[in-house]
Design a protein around this motif. Sequence first.
Motif, PDB file in Angstrom:
ATOM      1  N   LEU A  23       0.828  -1.214   0.000  1.00  0.00           N
ATOM      2  CA  LEU A  23       0.000   0.000   0.000  1.00  0.00           C
ATOM      3  C   LEU A  23       0.864   1.267   0.000  1.00  0.00           C
ATOM      4  O   LEU A  23       0.535   2.252  -0.650  1.00  0.00           O
ATOM      5  CB  LEU A  23      -0.954   0.006   1.195  1.00  0.00           C
ATOM      6  CG  LEU A  23      -2.090  -1.023   1.148  1.00  0.00           C
ATOM      7  CD1 LEU A  23      -2.875  -1.034   2.460  1.00  0.00           C
ATOM      8  CD2 LEU A  23      -3.040  -0.735  -0.013  1.00  0.00           C
ATOM      9  N   LYS A  26       2.137   1.648  -3.481  1.00  0.00           N
ATOM     10  CA  LYS A  26       1.042   2.065  -4.357  1.00  0.00           C
ATOM     11  C   LYS A  26       0.743   3.559  -4.183  1.00  0.00           C
ATOM     12  O   LYS A  26       0.357   4.245  -5.133  1.00  0.00           O
ATOM     13  CB  LYS A  26      -0.198   1.229  -4.031  1.00  0.00           C
ATOM     14  CG  LYS A  26      -1.231   1.228  -5.131  1.00  0.00           C
ATOM     15  CD  LYS A  26      -2.320   0.216  -4.838  1.00  0.00           C
ATOM     16  CE  LYS A  26      -3.538   0.562  -5.660  1.00  0.00           C
ATOM     17  NZ  LYS A  26      -4.773   0.090  -5.077  1.00  0.00           N
ATOM     18  N   ALA A  27       0.929   4.036  -2.957  1.00  0.00           N
ATOM     19  CA  ALA A  27       0.672   5.456  -2.684  1.00  0.00           C
ATOM     20  C   ALA A  27       1.826   6.334  -3.155  1.00  0.00           C
ATOM     21  O   ALA A  27       1.786   7.553  -3.001  1.00  0.00           O
ATOM     22  CB  ALA A  27       0.416   5.659  -1.190  1.00  0.00           C
ATOM     23  N   ASP A 155      -4.528  -1.135   6.103  1.00  0.00           N
ATOM     24  CA  ASP A 155      -4.982   0.171   5.601  1.00  0.00           C
ATOM     25  C   ASP A 155      -5.031   1.213   6.714  1.00  0.00           C
ATOM     26  O   ASP A 155      -4.794   2.394   6.485  1.00  0.00           O
ATOM     27  CB  ASP A 155      -6.328   0.056   4.874  1.00  0.00           C
ATOM     28  CG  ASP A 155      -7.424  -0.536   5.738  1.00  0.00           C
ATOM     29  OD1 ASP A 155      -7.094  -1.179   6.758  1.00  0.00           O
ATOM     30  OD2 ASP A 155      -8.605  -0.334   5.417  1.00  0.00           O
ATOM     31  N   ARG A 159      -2.988   4.711   6.823  1.00  0.00           N
ATOM     32  CA  ARG A 159      -3.662   6.001   7.094  1.00  0.00           C
ATOM     33  C   ARG A 159      -2.950   6.766   8.209  1.00  0.00           C
ATOM     34  O   ARG A 159      -2.712   7.966   8.114  1.00  0.00           O
ATOM     35  CB  ARG A 159      -5.121   5.765   7.481  1.00  0.00           C
ATOM     36  CG  ARG A 159      -6.109   6.243   6.425  1.00  0.00           C
ATOM     37  CD  ARG A 159      -7.516   6.438   6.961  1.00  0.00           C
ATOM     38  NE  ARG A 159      -7.999   5.388   7.817  1.00  0.00           N
ATOM     39  CZ  ARG A 159      -8.558   4.244   7.394  1.00  0.00           C
ATOM     40  NH1 ARG A 159      -8.669   4.014   6.119  1.00  0.00           N
ATOM     41  NH2 ARG A 159      -8.985   3.340   8.252  1.00  0.00           N
ATOM     42  N   GLU A 162       0.248   8.230   6.977  1.00  0.00           N
ATOM     43  CA  GLU A 162       0.041   9.433   6.148  1.00  0.00           C
ATOM     44  C   GLU A 162      -0.217  10.648   7.049  1.00  0.00           C
ATOM     45  O   GLU A 162       0.266  11.743   6.785  1.00  0.00           O
ATOM     46  CB  GLU A 162      -1.143   9.244   5.186  1.00  0.00           C
ATOM     47  CG  GLU A 162      -0.967   8.124   4.173  1.00  0.00           C
ATOM     48  CD  GLU A 162      -0.084   8.501   2.980  1.00  0.00           C
ATOM     49  OE1 GLU A 162       0.504   9.588   2.980  1.00  0.00           O
ATOM     50  OE2 GLU A 162       0.022   7.662   2.051  1.00  0.00           O
ATOM     51  N   ALA A 207       0.307  14.504  -5.575  1.00  0.00           N
ATOM     52  CA  ALA A 207       0.777  13.496  -4.619  1.00  0.00           C
ATOM     53  C   ALA A 207       1.361  14.165  -3.374  1.00  0.00           C
ATOM     54  O   ALA A 207       1.110  13.744  -2.242  1.00  0.00           O
ATOM     55  CB  ALA A 207       1.817  12.600  -5.275  1.00  0.00           C
ATOM     56  N   ARG A 210      -1.320  15.677  -1.227  1.00  0.00           N
ATOM     57  CA  ARG A 210      -2.008  14.587  -0.527  1.00  0.00           C
ATOM     58  C   ARG A 210      -1.167  14.130   0.668  1.00  0.00           C
ATOM     59  O   ARG A 210      -1.667  13.900   1.752  1.00  0.00           O
ATOM     60  CB  ARG A 210      -2.234  13.436  -1.520  1.00  0.00           C
ATOM     61  CG  ARG A 210      -2.794  12.167  -0.922  1.00  0.00           C
ATOM     62  CD  ARG A 210      -4.273  12.335  -0.567  1.00  0.00           C
ATOM     63  NE  ARG A 210      -4.720  11.284   0.328  1.00  0.00           N
ATOM     64  CZ  ARG A 210      -4.668  11.346   1.644  1.00  0.00           C
ATOM     65  NH1 ARG A 210      -4.184  12.430   2.245  1.00  0.00           N
ATOM     66  NH2 ARG A 210      -5.083  10.350   2.389  1.00  0.00           N
ATOM     67  N   PRO A 228      -2.136   9.676  -8.418  1.00  0.00           N
ATOM     68  CA  PRO A 228      -1.702   9.088  -7.145  1.00  0.00           C
ATOM     69  C   PRO A 228      -2.902   8.541  -6.360  1.00  0.00           C
ATOM     70  O   PRO A 228      -4.025   9.016  -6.521  1.00  0.00           O
ATOM     71  CB  PRO A 228      -1.080  10.274  -6.399  1.00  0.00           C
ATOM     72  CG  PRO A 228      -1.062  11.414  -7.328  1.00  0.00           C
ATOM     73  CD  PRO A 228      -1.980  11.125  -8.445  1.00  0.00           C
ATOM     74  N   LEU A 229      -2.604   7.588  -5.493  1.00  0.00           N
ATOM     75  CA  LEU A 229      -3.637   7.009  -4.642  1.00  0.00           C
ATOM     76  C   LEU A 229      -4.139   8.076  -3.660  1.00  0.00           C
ATOM     77  O   LEU A 229      -3.369   8.920  -3.221  1.00  0.00           O
ATOM     78  CB  LEU A 229      -3.028   5.841  -3.855  1.00  0.00           C
ATOM     79  CG  LEU A 229      -4.009   4.875  -3.209  1.00  0.00           C
ATOM     80  CD1 LEU A 229      -4.576   3.948  -4.265  1.00  0.00           C
ATOM     81  CD2 LEU A 229      -3.314   4.053  -2.128  1.00  0.00           C
ATOM     82  N   GLY A 230      -5.400   8.039  -3.363  1.00  0.00           N
ATOM     83  CA  GLY A 230      -5.938   8.957  -2.361  1.00  0.00           C
ATOM     84  C   GLY A 230      -6.292  10.317  -2.923  1.00  0.00           C
ATOM     85  O   GLY A 230      -6.621  11.239  -2.189  1.00  0.00           O
ATOM     86  N   GLU A 232      -8.710  12.406  -5.762  1.00  0.00           N
ATOM     87  CA  GLU A 232      -9.893  12.269  -6.625  1.00  0.00           C
ATOM     88  C   GLU A 232      -9.515  12.708  -8.040  1.00  0.00           C
ATOM     89  O   GLU A 232      -9.066  13.840  -8.232  1.00  0.00           O
ATOM     90  CB  GLU A 232     -11.025  13.154  -6.086  1.00  0.00           C
ATOM     91  CG  GLU A 232     -12.301  13.018  -6.892  1.00  0.00           C
ATOM     92  CD  GLU A 232     -13.265  14.213  -6.725  1.00  0.00           C
ATOM     93  OE1 GLU A 232     -14.357  14.150  -7.301  1.00  0.00           O
ATOM     94  OE2 GLU A 232     -12.886  15.195  -6.039  1.00  0.00           O
TER      95      GLU A 232
END
Length: 382
Positions: A23, A26-27, A155, A159, A162, A207, A210, A228-230, A232
């Motif tokens: 994860l 991926k982020a 996950d 979080r 992050e 990114a 975020r 990027p992940l996270g 929209e």
Amino acid sequence: MARILLGVSGGIAAYKACEVCRLFVKAGHEVVPLVTPGAERFVTAETFRALARRPAGDDVYLHLTRADLLVVAPCTANTLAKLAHGLADNVLTEAALAHRGPVLVAPAMNPRMWSHPATRANAEALRARGIVLIGPDEGETAEGELGVGRMVEPDEIVRAAEELLAGNSKLKGKRVLVSAGGTREPIDTVRFVGNRSSGRMGVALAAEARRRGAHVTLLGANLAVPAPLGVELVETPTAADLEREAIERDADVVVMAAAVADYRPALALAGKRPKDTAAWTVELEPTTDVLATLGASKRPGQILVGFAADEGEPGLARAREKLGRKNADLFVYNDVGRADIGFDSAANEVTILTAGGERAVPKAPKDEIAAAILDEVEKLIH
Ligand code: CTP
């Protein structure tokens, strides 16, 4: 994005650390796995190297790698005790002593071990040092006992990580709108007027925003790289799409990194125009300047960032002029006269212009340039 040291110690939850690693990657983070000999009984270091896309080979100074964050997941009772007391007997505990910066620990152990006064005291010692503990959760452990001791889900760990990375950024919780890529203006149903922008710079900015805890919407115009992940993602292939989506959204910070067409064919033909020997004249009409439109209706406190792609000193002077004319707060000047930076390249070199002055950012990967730009944006947020 961030460089994260991922310490994996020897509990059965080590298999879940694979997902944590995946994860993070991926982020968009760089992960340096630090797998203890105890953890290798469950999952091999090779597994983590593959997930983290790191080259094989022994780095004797791996424990001294500088990073933005250290995550220990799972953290066994033994490793927790070592961290509390400063022992350094393997790559993970050594790295913990060498690391400067935030630390996130996800304990995982048998519930009786977690509730033991020695473990309680060790956990307290870590908290007192500013280390963030997440979990353990209550439930059934692998050995079939009920109680508090399970590692929290991957996950949730990601979080929390992050959050820690966002730290005290002024962008935390802010709505950031980033446009990226290059618009394509149809001539007929298969041909278009376009430009060479890949969207890499805008995607790096999305990114980074975020990572700093912002709620990011990315208006993507024909991106050559994944969002990027996270973040929209709203697809805006043409200048008209981009204009519509940008105007209807309210954001605290708007970064117009997209190369928006200045002109579009006045008439897009329905169907494909067949080839013949006659010349074909296409009339172009101007598009709306999205940045200038946003600048004209800017609300107090809102920050507008524009990009200028131009050449040499005269280009820089034009960028300064655009900063004022478009009522932007910051302009990023890109010298497109140079072949080694900009457009399709992974690196860039820019000059950041604000009303208060200029900052030249030397050639660096686009994620570092993004960080420098957002550092300057943060200075403008009150
Ligand atoms: N921009 C915009 N809407 C347009 C065109 C550009 O919002 N229709 C934005 C771009 O996203 C960028 C900035 O305005 O942030 C660029 O300004 P522009 O005047 O188009 O500069 P350049 O394209 O660099 O140069 P030129 O003036 O030569 O077109």
